[in-house]
Write a protein that holds these residues in place. Sequence first.
Motif, short mmCIF file in Angstrom:
data_model
loop_
_atom_site.label_atom_id
_atom_site.label_comp_id
_atom_site.label_asym_id
_atom_site.label_seq_id
_atom_site.Cartn_x
_atom_site.Cartn_y
_atom_site.Cartn_z
N SER A 113 4.94 25.35 -37.35
CA SER A 113 5.26 26.77 -37.23
C SER A 113 6.06 27.07 -35.97
N ASP B 258 -1.76 33.09 -40.51
CA ASP B 258 -1.04 31.92 -40.00
C ASP B 258 0.41 31.87 -40.47
N ARG B 259 0.86 32.89 -41.19
CA ARG B 259 2.23 32.88 -41.70
C ARG B 259 3.10 33.83 -40.89
N TYR B 260 4.37 33.45 -40.74
CA TYR B 260 5.35 34.33 -40.12
C TYR B 260 5.94 35.21 -41.22
N ARG C 39 3.83 36.38 -36.51
CA ARG C 39 2.46 36.29 -37.02
C ARG C 39 1.75 37.61 -36.73
#
Length: 292
Positions: free
Chosen positions: A243, A71-73, A35
Motif C-alpha cells: 500500500s 485498509d483501502r485507499y 485511507r
Amino acid sequence: MNISERIDFITKNHIHVCRSSTLKSHFRDLTTLRRWPYFFVLFSTGNELLHCIENERVHVPLGHFLFVGPDRYHSFIDGQDGDFWVLYFDYGFYARTPNDAYFIQNNPLFFDLDKIYISKPAIDISEYVALQMEFLEKLITKIQTPLVIDIIHNAVQAILLRSTFLSQGLQNPEVQYNNIEDRKIANQFRELLHIHYQQEKKLDYYANALKTTPRRLNQAITNIYGRSAKQLVTEKIFEESKSLLAHSFLTIKEISYSMGFTEENNFSAFFTKHSGYSPKKYKNLQLNISAV
C-alpha cells in the motif's frame, strides 16, 4: 503510518448514516485518495454511483451496495448526478462481542484486497433499503441508549450478513469456530497486530500483551486461521508495504524504516521474496497503472 493514525482500531462506537449530498459537512478532502478510519457501505439510490478505489473508478449500479474497508485507499468523486447513501462506522462500534470482532476482522467484503465487493439484494428491495437508511439517519441523531444502539447494530449486521452470504457464503471450511478461547486470543492478537505491526514483529511481545505464552498464542492462531502467528505478521507487513509503495510519496528507504527494517536491503529482500518484484519495480508498475 504511525500508531496514532490507526484510529479505526482506537476510536470507539462511531457510526453515521447520511446522504452523499451532506457528506461534505462530515469530512474534508473527500476527493483525496487516502485511507479512511472507517468501514464504508455505500448504497446507490439515484443514477449509477461512481467511487475511486486504488486509482480505479468503480461503477456501482442502481440498487447496489459497495463495501470499502479501512485498509483501502479510496476517495469520493465530485459532480455525480445521483444521490446515494453513505453508512460508515468504526471497528469499536461493530466489535461488541468476540463473534462480532471475528466476523468484521475476517469479512471479505472489507478485507479481500484482491477484489472489490458490490452486492445487490437477492430480491429488489431498493425502496426498503432506502427507507432503512433514512430511519437509521434519524435514529442516530437521538439519544444513544443501549436499545437504540442495539437497533442500529442489528441493522448494520443484517446488511453485512446478507451481503457476505450472497458474495461467497458465510461458512469457510478452513476456519474453526468451536474453541471460544482460541477465538478470543485470535481477535485480540489481530487488534494488537493492526496497531503495532510496524514496531513489534516478535511473538513474545504479543504473547506478553495477551498474558499468554508464544506457544499458546501460536496454537490459537493456527487453530483459527490454519496459519501460524508469524505468517499473519508477515502478511500484514507485506500488505502494508504494498500500500505504501503504491500510494505514498515516501521513498523506498523511508518505507523500509517505517516497516521496522533497519536496512533498506533487508526490506528489499523481504518484499522481493513475497511479491516476485523488487520494491522499485513494484512502485513503478503502480505508477504506470495510476497514470492510465
